[in-house]
Design a protein around this motif. Structure first.
Motif, PDB file in Angstrom:
ATOM      1  N   ALA A 433       0.727  -1.334   0.056  1.00 45.69           N
ATOM      2  CA  ALA A 433       0.033   0.027   0.073  1.00 45.69           C
ATOM      3  C   ALA A 433       0.988   1.377  -0.031  1.00 45.69           C
ATOM      4  CB  ALA A 433      -0.881   0.056   1.177  1.00 45.69           C
ATOM      5  N   ALA A 434       0.031   2.389  -0.315  1.00 44.81           N
ATOM      6  CA  ALA A 434       1.019   3.459  -0.356  1.00 44.81           C
ATOM      7  C   ALA A 434       1.449   4.020   0.894  1.00 44.81           C
ATOM      8  CB  ALA A 434       0.088   4.741  -0.822  1.00 44.81           C
ATOM      9  N   PHE A 435       0.799   3.395   2.181  1.00 44.70           N
ATOM     10  CA  PHE A 435       1.227   3.799   3.435  1.00 44.70           C
ATOM     11  C   PHE A 435       1.596   2.473   4.054  1.00 44.70           C
ATOM     12  CE2 PHE A 435       0.776   4.400   8.036  1.00 44.70           C
ATOM     13  CZ  PHE A 435       1.456   5.838   8.240  1.00 44.70           C
ATOM     14  N   PRO A 436       2.770   2.166   4.004  1.00 46.22           N
ATOM     15  CA  PRO A 436       3.160   0.841   4.484  1.00 46.22           C
ATOM     16  C   PRO A 436       3.244   0.248   5.836  1.00 46.22           C
ATOM     17  CG  PRO A 436       5.331   1.815   3.815  1.00 46.22           C
ATOM     18  CD  PRO A 436       3.875   2.736   3.606  1.00 46.22           C
ATOM     19  N   LEU A 437       3.127   1.464   6.819  1.00 45.53           N
ATOM     20  CA  LEU A 437       3.278   1.107   8.243  1.00 45.53           C
ATOM     21  C   LEU A 437       1.976   0.537   9.040  1.00 45.53           C
ATOM     22  CD1 LEU A 437       5.245   4.337   9.222  1.00 45.53           C
ATOM     23  CD2 LEU A 437       6.370   2.154   8.298  1.00 45.53           C
ATOM     24  N   SER A 438       2.191  -0.165  10.083  1.00 45.62           N
ATOM     25  CA  SER A 438       0.961  -0.392  10.619  1.00 45.62           C
ATOM     26  C   SER A 438       0.621   0.722  11.491  1.00 45.62           C
ATOM     27  CB  SER A 438       1.290  -1.527  11.509  1.00 45.62           C
ATOM     28  OG  SER A 438       2.248  -1.370  12.617  1.00 45.62           O
ATOM     29  N   VAL A 439      -0.733   0.807  11.816  1.00 46.63           N
ATOM     30  CA  VAL A 439      -1.079   1.851  12.788  1.00 46.63           C
ATOM     31  C   VAL A 439      -1.682   1.427  13.980  1.00 46.63           C
ATOM     32  CG1 VAL A 439      -2.709   4.035  12.762  1.00 46.63           C
ATOM     33  CG2 VAL A 439      -1.609   3.490  10.808  1.00 46.63           C
ATOM     34  N   GLU A 440      -1.407   1.994  15.154  1.00 44.98           N
ATOM     35  CA  GLU A 440      -1.964   1.543  16.504  1.00 44.98           C
ATOM     36  C   GLU A 440      -2.320   2.567  17.210  1.00 44.98           C
ATOM     37  OE1 GLU A 440       1.206  -0.593  18.163  1.00 44.98           O
ATOM     38  OE2 GLU A 440       1.709  -2.083  16.708  1.00 44.98           O
ATOM     39  N   GLY A 441      -3.378   2.453  17.913  1.00 43.60           N
ATOM     40  CA  GLY A 441      -3.891   3.363  19.186  1.00 43.60           C
ATOM     41  C   GLY A 441      -2.822   3.793  20.093  1.00 43.60           C
ATOM     42  N   GLY A 442      -2.743   4.920  20.911  1.00 40.21           N
ATOM     43  CA  GLY A 442      -1.665   5.222  21.523  1.00 40.21           C
ATOM     44  C   GLY A 442      -2.215   4.880  22.991  1.00 40.21           C
ATOM     45  N   PRO A 443      -1.650   3.960  23.702  1.00 38.61           N
ATOM     46  CA  PRO A 443      -2.057   3.613  24.943  1.00 38.61           C
ATOM     47  C   PRO A 443      -1.855   4.839  26.017  1.00 38.61           C
ATOM     48  CG  PRO A 443       0.309   2.692  24.284  1.00 38.61           C
ATOM     49  CD  PRO A 443      -0.269   3.439  23.335  1.00 38.61           C
ATOM     50  N   ASP A 444      -0.841   5.812  25.878  1.00 36.49           N
ATOM     51  CA  ASP A 444      -1.120   7.006  26.634  1.00 36.49           C
ATOM     52  C   ASP A 444      -1.740   8.279  26.033  1.00 36.49           C
ATOM     53  OD1 ASP A 444       0.557   5.618  28.400  1.00 36.49           O
ATOM     54  OD2 ASP A 444       2.237   5.862  27.188  1.00 36.49           O
ATOM     55  N   MET A 445      -2.465   7.862  25.098  1.00 34.76           N
ATOM     56  CA  MET A 445      -3.494   9.012  24.330  1.00 34.76           C
ATOM     57  C   MET A 445      -4.382   9.625  25.327  1.00 34.76           C
ATOM     58  SD  MET A 445      -4.317  10.529  21.601  1.00 34.76           S
ATOM     59  CE  MET A 445      -5.663  11.801  21.066  1.00 34.76           C
ATOM     60  N   GLY A 446      -4.110  10.943  25.590  1.00 32.63           N
ATOM     61  CA  GLY A 446      -5.139  11.620  26.746  1.00 32.63           C
ATOM     62  C   GLY A 446      -5.951  12.454  25.826  1.00 32.63           C
ATOM     63  N   SER A 447      -6.572  13.276  26.581  1.00 27.05           N
ATOM     64  CA  SER A 447      -7.744  14.270  26.090  1.00 27.05           C
ATOM     65  C   SER A 447      -6.998  15.396  25.324  1.00 27.05           C
ATOM     66  CB  SER A 447      -8.517  14.875  27.086  1.00 27.05           C
ATOM     67  OG  SER A 447      -9.332  14.077  27.820  1.00 27.05           O
ATOM     68  N   GLU A 448      -8.007  15.786  24.227  1.00 20.13           N
ATOM     69  CA  GLU A 448      -7.559  17.163  23.594  1.00 20.13           C
ATOM     70  C   GLU A 448      -8.339  18.370  24.492  1.00 20.13           C
ATOM     71  OE1 GLU A 448      -7.119  15.814  19.091  1.00 20.13           O
ATOM     72  OE2 GLU A 448      -9.023  16.041  19.883  1.00 20.13           O
ATOM     73  N   TYR A 449      -7.427  19.553  24.422  1.00 21.03           N
ATOM     74  CA  TYR A 449      -8.164  20.431  25.228  1.00 21.03           C
ATOM     75  C   TYR A 449      -8.424  21.807  24.290  1.00 21.03           C
ATOM     76  CZ  TYR A 449      -6.648  17.385  29.169  1.00 21.03           C
ATOM     77  OH  TYR A 449      -6.725  16.571  29.985  1.00 21.03           O
ATOM     78  N   LEU A 450      -9.267  22.415  24.766  1.00 23.52           N
ATOM     79  CA  LEU A 450      -9.745  24.041  24.357  1.00 23.52           C
ATOM     80  C   LEU A 450     -10.036  24.902  25.193  1.00 23.52           C
ATOM     81  CD1 LEU A 450     -10.724  26.033  22.060  1.00 23.52           C
ATOM     82  CD2 LEU A 450     -12.910  25.002  22.210  1.00 23.52           C
TER      83      LEU A 450
END
Length: 636
Positions: A433-450
């Motif tokens: 594929a054009a994007f050859p990497l695997s994609v994984e969710g971030g175990p440390d993904m936190g909230s986005e703030y405004l």
């Protein structure tokens, strides 16, 4: 969750749909809205950028689906991706999976925790059942919680006591292929009213740039009911339910089925049941309890299958504290049970999750100078499934020097909590594929703030002209990016900041009782930047696919012998990256109504043979054709 909005729409202090239809421009400014403060207040005095879409405006525009109706709010960015899918947001950061807009139908959230957005091809209502729609652009997390970041929408349906008798409608067109709907209602016991409805519609496909079919036909069948019981003037019990089943075609492209001419089928179905009890003990005092169950399921061939069940319970209490303080507080709990059947190209790990969400909120509306200066202070504490405890405070001030003017300002903090796609996603690497990497969710993904700074002015210059201006400066932090974890793995992480600032304008003009005009405009600018210490992977449109400017102008006239006519002009500037050219669109409507019969002829997107409104990632661009339709409705 969130019963106060729908409840307030049914109180005696609010106009009936018939009154809304006949409201003058000046009367419309005094319509009571509830979305900004969770209690009824005049639109002209609201300290927020809020617009109201009336049932009459929807009818005149010749609209058949909910996303089309949302175009009537000029403070929203609404882009049609193809025949069935939409990208909708407010104040920027739009995408096909826009995740900072909270949408409710009668107080029931239609948000999916899969990606914190709305599946617009499954969430709809019978347009003729809508009483009105309230739209806020700007944060409202202090009252409505996580994901009420860039705006909040509530679609409010008509109470059962206004829906007696029978109703049937049928429509056909060149893009909306056909639509049929029936409704019947009446009084079934003392103070108990009920109506039931059913509808079905089918859409023709959108088009590819060469004019061929995009093979994305879409159809949805839906049935529902509503009952309202008012045993005494203080109490109301409302029960609402619906079920739906739909199917959409989409071209299938895979290693085993590479021909884009082959069409797969997306199947969707769902059910929901909501009960709401409210007691009004005197303005502003009252108690409300709401509970609902919502199930939605979707099968996307060769991709994945999802079954989501949501249970929600909320309590709210309003009371006066002394002569100048109106307190609103409440609490709620939500359980989302999400089960995914993973495919070869898209997976969620784990496949099943129970997501628990608790919240506690409070607000004090302080009349510093009665009817002149008002402060509103509030906050919400919410424990989300992925990011833990979050706080969303807000402070608003409104100055009403006279009956025609309100000047307001606000500072708010809002949170976009992580969803399953942020932490549980797994896309295996595809070397070819054009994007050859695997994609994984971030175990440390936190909230986005405004952190948002807003100011606005509402005024009515006599009975013929009203103006609402809002400006905003939004500072986002910890936005979601894709970054390289190794030579073969990309992960989702917090890693970007963005500033968005802009201006919104809404102008109403009524030179004659039978002639109304409404114009709207939005302008915004953006500054997106990655945080230091990250190795971001460029993703087209990661900063949002937003027009710098959009304008709309609608005009409608009531003619003699029951005839009416309307025209609607829109302009949307280009979207930048991915590149989508600017476009303009024109709509025309001609209606005729007598006592029991309505006939409507309408045309949409008439200025061009077809045009593109949005670019969904690397998908082949879809274009929306100009269209015409005819509709007949009968009341009996």
């Amino acid at each position: 969750m969130l019963g106060s909005v729908a409840r307030a729409a049914e109180t005696d202090s609010l106009p009936t749909p018939a009154q809304l239809k006949g409201l003058s421009l000046e009367e419309l400014m005094d319509v009571k809205v509830t979305l900004a403060s969770r209690q009824a207040e005049e639109l002209s005095r609201s300290a927020s950028s809020i617009q109201v879409i009336t049932r009459d405006e929807i009818r005149r525009a010749g609209i058949f689906t909910l996303p089309e109706a949302l175009r009537l709010a000029s403070n929203l960015q609404v882009a049609r991706i193809d025949a069935r899918d939409w990208a909708i947001t407010a104040r920027g950061q739009n995408s096909s999976t826009a995740n900072k807009l909270l949408v409710m139908i009668d107080g029931r959230s239609v948000y999916t925790p899969l990606y914190a957005g709305v599946l617009w091809d499954a969430q709809d209502v019978l347009i003729d059942n809508i009483d009105h729609i309230e739209v806020i652009s700007g944060p409202a997390g202090a009252l409505w919680g996580a994901n009420a970041v860039n705006g909040v929408i509530n679609i409010i349906t008509r109470p059962a006591e206004e829906m007696g008798g029978g109703y049937a409608t049928a429509a056909a067109g060149t893009f909306m292929r056909d639509l049929e709907a029936v409704r019947a209602g009446g009084k079934v016991a003392k103070d108990l009213h009920f109506y039931a409805w059913s509808r079905r519609f089918r859409h023709f496909p959108s088009e590819l740039p060469d004019g061929s079919s995009a093979q994305d036909t879409w159809g949805l069948s839906q049935s529902g009911f509503r009952s309202d019981w008012t045993p005494d003037p203080r109490d109301r019990l409302t029960v609402i339910g619906s079920l739906y089943q739909g199917r959409a075609s989409q071209p299938v492209v895979s290693q085993t089925q590479p021909s884009p001419a082959a069409a797969g089928q997306i199947d969707m179905d769902g059910q929901n049941l909501e009960a709401r009890w409210s007691r009004g003990t005197g303005e502003p005092a009252g108690i409300e309890i709401q509970a609902y169950f919502d199930r939605t399921a979707r099968l996307i061939p060769l991709t994945f299958q999802e079954d989501l069940r949501t249970w929600d319970l909320e309590f709210q209490h309003r009371f006066a504290l002394g002569d100048r303080n109106a307190i609103t507080w409440g609490t709620g709990y939500r359980l989302s049970q999400d089960e995914v059947t993973n495919g070869a190209v898209l997976q969620f790990r784990p496949a099943y999750r129970d997501l628990h969400d608790f919240n506690l909120f409070a607000q004090d509306q302080i009349e510093v100078w009665p009817d002149r200066i008002r402060f509103t202070l509030g906050t919400r504490l919410q424990r989300t499934a992925y990011s833990g405890l979050e706080a969303m405070p807000s402070a608003r001030a409104a100055w009403t020097p006279d009956s025609r003017n309100t000047i307001w300002a606000a500072v708010s903090r809002a949170v976009r909590a992580p969803s399953r796609i942020d932490e549980d996603l797994y896309v295996p690497a595809q070397p070819q594929a054009a994007f050859p990497l695997s994609v994984e969710g971030g175990p440390d993904m936190g909230s986005e703030y405004l952190t948002a700074y807003e100011a606005g002015w509402r005024t009515s210059l006599g009975a013929m002209l009203s103006v609402a201006l809002s400006s905003f400066y939004n500072r986002y932090s910890d936005l979601r990016i894709l970054e390289a974890a190794s030579d073969s793995v990309a992960v989702i992480a917090n890693g970007a900041d963005q500033d968005i600032y802009g201006l919104e304008a809404d102008l109403g003009w009524q030179p004659m009782r039978w002639w109304q005009c409404r114009a709207g405009a939005t302008w915004l600018k953006k500054d997106f930047r990655y945080q230091a210490g990250h190795t971001p992977i460029p993703v087209p449109g990661i900063d949002g696919e937003d027009p710098d400017a959009q304008y709309s102008l609608r005009s409608s006239v009531d003619l003699r012998w029951g005839f009416s006519a309307s025209v609607w002009l829109r302009y949307v500037s280009d979207l930048g990256t991915p590149e989508v050219p600017y476009y303009s669109a024109a709509g025309l409507g001609l209606g005729w109504a007598c006592r029991n019969l309505e006939v409507t002829l309408s045309g949409q997107d008439l200025s061009e043979r077809r045009h593109q409104e949005f670019q969904d990632g690397s998908q082949v661009p879809k274009e929306i054709p100009s269209s015409a339709s005819a509709r007949v409705a009968a009341h009996f």
